[in-house]
Design a protein around this motif. Sequence first.
Motif, PDB file in Angstrom:
ATOM      1  N   ALA A   1       0.907  -1.238   0.181  1.00  0.00           N
ATOM      2  CA  ALA A   1       0.043  -0.080  -0.023  1.00  0.00           C
ATOM      3  C   ALA A   1       0.711   1.401  -0.134  1.00  0.00           C
ATOM      4  O   ALA A   1       0.473   2.056  -0.709  1.00  0.00           O
ATOM      5  N   ARG A   2       2.066   1.225   0.707  1.00  0.00           N
ATOM      6  CA  ARG A   2       2.973   2.423   0.747  1.00  0.00           C
ATOM      7  C   ARG A   2       3.641   2.599  -0.592  1.00  0.00           C
ATOM      8  O   ARG A   2       3.807   3.847  -1.097  1.00  0.00           O
ATOM      9  N   ASP A   3       3.936   1.498  -1.224  1.00  0.00           N
ATOM     10  CA  ASP A   3       4.465   1.619  -2.475  1.00  0.00           C
ATOM     11  C   ASP A   3       3.555   1.933  -3.362  1.00  0.00           C
ATOM     12  O   ASP A   3       4.006   3.088  -4.437  1.00  0.00           O
ATOM     13  N   LEU A   4       2.186   1.773  -3.442  1.00  0.00           N
ATOM     14  CA  LEU A   4       1.507   2.286  -4.298  1.00  0.00           C
ATOM     15  C   LEU A   4       1.177   3.721  -4.187  1.00  0.00           C
ATOM     16  O   LEU A   4       0.962   4.330  -5.208  1.00  0.00           O
ATOM     17  N   HIS A   5       0.899   3.981  -2.934  1.00  0.00           N
ATOM     18  CA  HIS A   5       0.528   5.514  -2.666  1.00  0.00           C
ATOM     19  C   HIS A   5       1.866   6.398  -3.168  1.00  0.00           C
ATOM     20  O   HIS A   5       1.489   7.372  -3.404  1.00  0.00           O
ATOM     21  N   ASP A   6       2.981   6.099  -2.630  1.00  0.00           N
ATOM     22  CA  ASP A   6       4.109   6.891  -2.670  1.00  0.00           C
ATOM     23  C   ASP A   6       4.865   6.972  -4.118  1.00  0.00           C
ATOM     24  O   ASP A   6       5.531   7.924  -4.335  1.00  0.00           O
ATOM     25  N   HIS A   7       4.477   5.906  -4.713  1.00  0.00           N
ATOM     26  CA  HIS A   7       5.347   5.820  -6.079  1.00  0.00           C
ATOM     27  C   HIS A   7       4.264   5.799  -7.224  1.00  0.00           C
ATOM     28  O   HIS A   7       4.349   6.632  -8.372  1.00  0.00           O
ATOM     29  N   VAL A   8       3.383   4.638  -7.272  1.00  0.00           N
ATOM     30  CA  VAL A   8       2.572   4.530  -8.472  1.00  0.00           C
ATOM     31  C   VAL A   8       1.770   5.656  -8.768  1.00  0.00           C
ATOM     32  O   VAL A   8       1.730   6.306  -9.733  1.00  0.00           O
ATOM     33  N   ILE A   9       0.991   5.850  -7.698  1.00  0.00           N
ATOM     34  CA  ILE A   9       0.088   7.223  -7.758  1.00  0.00           C
ATOM     35  C   ILE A   9       0.786   8.411  -8.363  1.00  0.00           C
ATOM     36  O   ILE A   9       0.188   9.088  -8.849  1.00  0.00           O
ATOM     37  N   GLN A  10       1.823   8.687  -7.676  1.00  0.00           N
ATOM     38  CA  GLN A  10       2.539   9.904  -7.818  1.00  0.00           C
ATOM     39  C   GLN A  10       2.939  10.059  -9.413  1.00  0.00           C
ATOM     40  O   GLN A  10       2.903  10.921 -10.067  1.00  0.00           O
ATOM     41  N   GLN A  11       3.503   8.740 -10.039  1.00  0.00           N
ATOM     42  CA  GLN A  11       3.921   8.743 -11.200  1.00  0.00           C
ATOM     43  C   GLN A  11       2.793   9.038 -12.248  1.00  0.00           C
ATOM     44  O   GLN A  11       2.770   9.639 -13.176  1.00  0.00           O
TER      45      GLN A  11
END
Length: 559
Positions: free
Chosen positions: A369-379
């Motif tokens: 969830a952290r990776d999705l929020h911090d990286h994927v969504i931002q990209q």
Amino acid sequence: MPSQDRVAPGTEARAWAVGPSSSQDRLRGLLRAVETVVGEIELPVVLRRVVEAAVDLVDAEYGALGIIAADRVSLDQFIHVGLDAEAADAIGHLPRGRGILGALIAHPQPIRLGHLGEDPRAAGFPAHHPRMDSFLGAPVRVRGEVFGNLYLTNARRGSFTGEDEELVRALASTAGFAIQNARLFDEARTRAAWMTATAELSAAILSTPLDNILDLLAGRVADLAPGSRVSVLVPIDDSPVLRVAAARGPGEDEILNTTAGGTGGVSGRAMETGSLRLGTVARTPGARDPALLTTDDEEGPVIAVPLRTRQRTWGALSVARSPGERGYSPVELEVLGDLASQASIAWELSRARGEQQRAILNDERARIARDLHDHVIQQIFGAGLTLQSLAAALPDTGDRHRMDEVIRQLDDAIAQIRTVVFALSARDGGSLRHRLIDVVAEASGALRRPPALRFSGPVDSTVRGPLADDVVGVARELLTNSVRHADANTISLDVGIGRNDVWVVVADDGTGIRDPRRSGLANLADRAEARGGALTIETGTGGTRAEWRVPLAAEGEAR
């Protein structure tokens, strides 16, 4: 008054009524009887052969061996010879140890009577009982303790003699040794069978889901105690009320999920005091214990043991027989207790391992969830901003419209990823969001593109209980219809909360619904109307939009 010959303790009746050659024949008969008895090792066979040998030895019409119960005042088993099954069924309950039989239990010394019915200790006979006159009884001792009594009636020569009594006493003495050997063999075999089953059960519990462990436990014990009712009772929400969580044997479907009245019956007593062993007892009026097998007026023998570890008491395991059947031995109670103890430890280990695995899974989900929020969504969000700046420089042409559609799809992807992030971060795997995500996952297998899922409002904290079950059921039905019948490229599921209502919307770009009145949709409409809401369907060649909307329930389903 016919003569009655009673033998006082320590006296020996040696008034032989026949000649020397006849005495020798009877002694040879005693030797044959002894050989018959000691030649077997199976306990049930040994007990019956003791009775048959005694009947042949003194030429009696009827014979029986009564096994004394644990209470030392009644009979636990009654092995009879000379009475066929039809006659025994007509009598009903076989003797329990009253009258002359009870006198022999209370004072274990031989009794010889010329006329049974004229003795003041006689209790009479029940209906359909055959006529019995002369009587000879003698105790059977095993290692100094009275194991049971031999009963012989209706001597074919008219009455039993002192020689008959001596022969029966000699046979009873020898039978005690044979019974002891058979009991030791039976106990050793019982221990071996239960020890093997205990080891297998412990291994099976560690590889079985927690929800199925109680059924597994009841089934394995039922295999070891055929014909018995096996039940596992557990407390309801840490209350003193016990519920039958698993059952095998007679009437299992009738008692499953029922509760034990009062203090929990034998299972509650076992949880409080430890192991419990009871014989056939009179039934308490109005009381109902699902762990017991009962008739109108009696409860059968039962053994019960607690399921506990050092950390907690899980419940109780009980095994019961029908009234009139033999009671459980101390060895059977001991091996059941060992099995319950090992099963409880394995259950605790399985539970601890499950909690450890859930903790690892939760940590992994939190990381994703952290990776999705911090990286994927931002990209994705950054890519969307770049496309927006490029679209602003394009003229209002087809390229501009295609660019706007891509931006809209990116926004939709961000919304869905946020939904997944929320679900991954939640600790409650049974929440409404998790359940709906599972429904979408089930429906995605047959699609090139998975359905879009969106939530509006605090659905997890607002929709609970039966209303949540209805929402999940409606979403599954509507998604299934779109997947199977719509031939759609895109499908979406929206679940949201308004001020006073909750809605489920499934939309697709398929071929439309040919018959909106089909039974599945009719059931959804009925379910909505039952809650004061409605199901509305807009369908055509361009697609279908189905909306199920109902008021938030007031009776504790919404918070």
